[in-house]
Write a protein that holds these residues in place. Sequence first.
Motif, short mmCIF file in Angstrom:
data_model
loop_
_atom_site.label_atom_id
_atom_site.label_comp_id
_atom_site.label_asym_id
_atom_site.label_seq_id
_atom_site.Cartn_x
_atom_site.Cartn_y
_atom_site.Cartn_z
N ILE A 1 0.83 -1.21 0.00
CA ILE A 1 0.00 0.00 0.00
C ILE A 1 0.86 1.25 0.00
N LEU A 2 1.89 1.27 0.84
CA LEU A 2 2.75 2.45 0.91
C LEU A 2 3.52 2.64 -0.39
N SER A 3 3.94 1.54 -1.02
CA SER A 3 4.63 1.65 -2.31
C SER A 3 3.71 2.23 -3.37
N ASP A 4 2.46 1.80 -3.37
CA ASP A 4 1.49 2.34 -4.34
C ASP A 4 1.34 3.85 -4.18
N LEU A 5 1.22 4.31 -2.94
CA LEU A 5 1.05 5.75 -2.67
C LEU A 5 2.31 6.53 -3.06
N TYR A 6 3.45 5.99 -2.69
CA TYR A 6 4.72 6.67 -3.01
C TYR A 6 4.90 6.77 -4.52
N TYR A 7 4.58 5.67 -5.22
CA TYR A 7 4.73 5.67 -6.68
C TYR A 7 3.76 6.66 -7.34
N GLU A 8 2.53 6.69 -6.86
CA GLU A 8 1.54 7.61 -7.43
C GLU A 8 1.99 9.07 -7.30
N ASN A 9 2.69 9.38 -6.23
CA ASN A 9 3.10 10.75 -5.97
C ASN A 9 4.48 11.12 -6.52
N THR A 10 5.33 10.13 -6.73
CA THR A 10 6.72 10.44 -7.11
C THR A 10 7.27 9.62 -8.27
N GLY A 11 6.61 8.51 -8.62
CA GLY A 11 7.17 7.62 -9.63
C GLY A 11 8.27 6.74 -9.08
N ARG A 12 8.43 6.71 -7.76
CA ARG A 12 9.45 5.89 -7.11
C ARG A 12 8.77 4.77 -6.30
N TYR A 13 9.51 3.69 -6.10
CA TYR A 13 8.96 2.52 -5.41
C TYR A 13 9.46 2.43 -3.97
N PHE A 14 8.63 1.87 -3.12
CA PHE A 14 9.02 1.60 -1.75
C PHE A 14 9.18 0.10 -1.58
N ASN A 15 10.31 -0.32 -1.00
CA ASN A 15 10.53 -1.72 -0.63
C ASN A 15 11.14 -1.74 0.76
N HIS A 16 10.67 -2.63 1.62
CA HIS A 16 11.10 -2.58 3.02
C HIS A 16 12.58 -2.83 3.19
N ASN A 17 13.17 -3.68 2.33
CA ASN A 17 14.61 -3.94 2.45
C ASN A 17 15.42 -2.68 2.12
N VAL A 18 14.96 -1.93 1.13
CA VAL A 18 15.62 -0.68 0.76
C VAL A 18 15.44 0.34 1.88
N HIS A 19 14.25 0.36 2.44
CA HIS A 19 14.01 1.33 3.51
C HIS A 19 14.79 0.97 4.77
N SER A 20 15.05 -0.30 4.99
CA SER A 20 15.85 -0.68 6.16
C SER A 20 17.23 -0.04 6.10
N VAL A 21 17.84 -0.03 4.93
CA VAL A 21 19.17 0.60 4.83
C VAL A 21 19.05 2.12 4.88
N ARG A 22 17.92 2.65 4.41
CA ARG A 22 17.73 4.11 4.55
C ARG A 22 17.66 4.49 6.03
N VAL A 23 16.95 3.70 6.83
CA VAL A 23 16.86 3.99 8.26
C VAL A 23 18.25 4.07 8.87
N LEU A 24 19.10 3.09 8.55
CA LEU A 24 20.41 2.97 9.20
C LEU A 24 21.49 3.84 8.58
N ASP A 25 21.25 4.29 7.35
CA ASP A 25 22.30 5.01 6.62
C ASP A 25 21.88 6.40 6.17
N GLY A 26 20.54 6.66 6.18
CA GLY A 26 20.08 7.93 5.66
C GLY A 26 19.18 8.72 6.59
N ILE A 27 18.58 8.05 7.58
CA ILE A 27 17.71 8.75 8.53
C ILE A 27 18.41 8.87 9.87
N ILE A 28 18.70 7.74 10.49
CA ILE A 28 19.44 7.70 11.76
C ILE A 28 20.86 7.29 11.44
#
Length: 401
Positions: free
Chosen positions: A131-158
């Motif tokens: 669901i979150l990937s669908d919303l993100y793609y509709e608004n930006t043309g980019r995809y959400f995947n939890h494995n990618v977001h896991s590294v964002r949390v550890l390397d790009g957010i915190i």
Amino acid sequence: MSNYHSLTKELQEKIREDRLNHWINPYAFADEAVVRRENQHDKANLWRPAFVRDTEKIMHVPYYNRYSDKTQVFSFYQNDDISRRALHVQLVARIARNIGNVLGLNEDLIEAISLGHDIGHTPFGHAGERILSDLYYENTGRYFNHNVHSVRVLDGIIHRNISLQTLDGILCHNGELELQDYRPCEMTTFVEYDKKVEKCYVEEQAIGRLIPCTLEGCVMRICDIIAYLGKDRQDASRLGLLEHSNFSGGAIGTENAEIINNLIVNLLENSYRKPYLKLDSEYFEALRQAKKENYEMIYRNKELDELYENEIRPMFGQLYEELLRQAKSRDRNTILYRHHISYVNKNNYRIPDGTAPYEETEPNQMVVDYLASVTDDYFLALYQELFPKGKHGVDFRGYFD
């Protein structure tokens, strides 16, 4: 009747002989070869080796606590005997370390990858992710995947200066894609890694091509499947949704303990002293069949799917729209600022040079960061807070129902 397989006597004798001779696996990743974005920081020492540091950093990231209230498979049940993500990552780590120990691999690296691999997962499991990937793609043309977001949390957010090897193992853990053999790819720099990550945002099929750069990452990846395959059946059985007699069995068996033991045994038989991991064809086909049956009988449960589509999806949509409005407003009195942006800032004790303040993050990305970070209960409370007269909600099956 349960059927537990054992290693052949020949392999057991070989392993014992190698241990007596202090054999070192040349394919194990050496601590000394660790790569970080800031190599001058987080240097290993005797009491905190390289990947022990990664493990401890991950466990002390504030979002790690939230594993305990995130759905593994079953969202709408008040039942303390079914798995949440907190238990899942522990099971993965335990199984993967067991395999790594016998193969002579770097167990600390395996543990770090295992404990961090789902830290970016959404509430409500893979349904929430879709669901979150669908919303993100509709608004930006980019995809959400939890494995990618896991590294964002550890390397790009915190920002925690986690190693390249740990981040890559987390990125490439895709437990939805099984392979008969796993062979690490060549990758030694963050330049290559960053390109790998970006492709996952812009190419829908990119996550299906991910291969870890270490054998340790390959171990964790297959152990993600080993850990959930039988456990999800066990949970479904405890909820009265099915019986184990519904499953066909095959070389790996049908019970959780059987599946774990038999896949480990076959993996070790085919992988010891090798630069790859491999399953026999019979075991691999049984694994694929077991996953297929899980999808048919568990993951595509009609009753659960209707709740996700009729209640959770519209709630996600309303929250996304409102939080995006707040992100664009830059108003410090909003929920997004007080409960997300401020939270990130408080937990970022060192921001790398040249990194923009989190407040300057693209608005859609901030909304995705926030919604992915919350637990199931937090999500429902957030919806109630922002939409007190909202028409959507969830009725949980209680402890005594």
